[in-house]
Scaffold this active site. Structure first.
Site, PDB file in Angstrom:
ATOM      1  N   GLU A   1       0.949  -1.228   0.080  1.00 16.14           N
ATOM      2  CA  GLU A   1       0.021  -0.091   0.047  1.00 16.14           C
ATOM      3  C   GLU A   1       0.943   1.589   0.153  1.00 16.14           C
ATOM      4  OE1 GLU A   1      -2.868  -0.434   3.270  1.00 16.14           O
ATOM      5  OE2 GLU A   1      -3.609  -2.448   2.764  1.00 16.14           O
TER       6      GLU A   1
ATOM      7  N   GLU B   1      -6.109 -11.114  -0.619  1.00 14.24           N
ATOM      8  CA  GLU B   1      -6.768 -11.038   0.686  1.00 14.24           C
ATOM      9  C   GLU B   1      -8.303 -10.915   0.638  1.00 14.24           C
ATOM     10  OE1 GLU B   1      -5.370  -7.134   2.771  1.00 14.24           O
ATOM     11  OE2 GLU B   1      -3.273  -7.778   2.326  1.00 14.24           O
TER      12      GLU B   1
END
Ligand code: 9MR
Length: 378
Positions: free
Chosen positions: A169, A285
């Site tokens: 991220e 995820e």
């Protein structure tokens, strides 16, 4: 084309009709009975396409041990390999939780995803304390800590980890800005005063793996990878790393998705684009929230709702469509990892606010949901 034009609206109607037809078709196909048992092993079902994983905490190794052993051939530590939890003080590591997960994987011939060396969250405060932004000596200090951290984790878990989320991220969602900076919470960026820390994370990882003679892969992992502007930024980062002689093997699409977002075609395009750039893809995820009406711009969150039969069917259809897509792209996708095992333990119960969600394949009592049958029965 103006989105209010007649052509745009008829295109919209066609898309809606197509979506309804797909759902109708999916529901028909989903005349599958919940038998109450989960006899088909998920990972065996997909063994010739990609590995199937689950993110876990140590408590899962006993509470859902049977499910893990029977259905998954991959694990990720949901939290316990992150910088803060595993390296809570300078020179002091706390391995016990990560070791428990790694040993469970070793004992059951599973592989692991190493999550994650560098993230702007769950990092220990000691790491940045006393460091001044842009100060050359402080940057060297931080680089040495990062090197030591990466080498230590690679040396300890290389036998069981086959790919590392080197950086997580680090790309900004803001237009006109490529990298998440200090104003968006990145202490790494704030101290380095640039994205240079990403270079060092990949460099130290590559060197640590080479020293070990390891074949483990190096990934960049993020959310919103299906948003074209974000993916373009990610691919420009890949080019930048490569232009500096570094290797990056793949991109993780986190897959915190919804019943109606992103579209299959957006997911397909992202997979195509990543693989055309010579990179592997993983779905890292995966979970499908039942909440579709949150407004992120105003922080108006949808109220808690019950998990009705209709929602369960919709979610099962969605999971089936996704797995059909993954299967069709299996040459490009290396693994699909769920962010949890059963609905009683999901981060989505606390995000964006306290509210029960039902995003996984097994219910609160660890029984298989329709979604499980939808992806094992076709
Ligand atoms: O699931 C994780 C949750 O238990 C933690 O509280 C949270 C802390 O920020 O991190 C969650 O996992 C995140 C993952 O590491 C990176 N991608 C987003 C995941 C969900 O927030």
């Amino acid at each position: 084309m103006n989105s209010n034009s007649p052509r745009a609206s008829s295109k919209g109607i066609i898309l809606i009709l197509a979506f309804m037809l797909i759902n109708l078709y999916g529901c028909r196909q989903l005349e599958i009975k919940k038998t109450g048992t989960a006899d088909v092993s998920l990972y065996k079902k997909y063994e010739s396409y990609f590995s199937v994983g689950a993110a876990v905490a140590p408590k899962h190794l006993s509470s859902v041990a049977d499910i893990l052993e029977f259905h998954f051939n991959r694990l990720a530590a949901e939290n316990d390999m992150k910088f803060g939890p595993i390296h809570p003080a300078a020179g002091r590591y706390s391995f016990s939780n990560a070791d428990a997960i790694a040993n469970f994987a070793r004992n059951n011939s599973m592989t692991m995803t190493g999550h994650t060396f560098v993230w702007h969250r769950q990092q220990p405060s000691w790491l940045f304390s006393g460091l001044s932004p842009g100060n050359t000596r402080d940057i060297e200090t931080l680089k040495n800590q990062l090197k030591n951290h990466i080498e230590t984790l690679v040396n300890r878990y290389d036998d069981v980890v086959d790919n590392w989320d080197v950086v997580n991220e680090a790309i900004s969602d803001t237009g006109g800005k490529t990298y998440r900076d200090g104003s968006e919470g990145s202490e790494w960026y704030r101290i380095f005063q640039s994205e240079e820390y990403i270079y060092w994370a990949f460099k130290y990882s590559q060197d640590a793996l080479a020293a070990k003679g390891s074949n483990a892969k190096l990934y960049y992992n993020d959310y919103n990878v299906t948003v074209p502007s974000k993916l373009n930024k990610i691919l420009s980062m890949v080019q930048w790393l490569r232009s500096r002689g570094l290797r990056i093997d793949g991109i993780g699409l986190q897959g915190h998705w919804k019943l109606d977002w992103p579209t299959l075609s957006d997911i397909r395009s992202a997979i195509n684009k990543i693989s055309t750039a010579g990179l592997e893809v993983k779905i890292s995820e995966l979970d499908i929230s039942i909440y579709t009406n949150d407004d992120w711009s105003t922080h108006a969150w949808e109220a808690e709702k019950a998990f009705t039969e209709q929602l369960e069917t919709q979610q099962a259809v969605r999971y089936r469509e996704l797995f059909m897509l993954f299967k069709a792209n299996s040459g490009r996708i290396t693994s699909v990892t769920f962010w949890g095992v059963s609905d009683d333990a999901t981060w989505l119960d606390y995000h964006p606010k306290r509210r029960n969600d039902y995003p996984l394949l097994f219910d609160d009592r660890h029984k298989p949901k329709l979604a499980y049958y939808a992806i094992t029965d076709f």
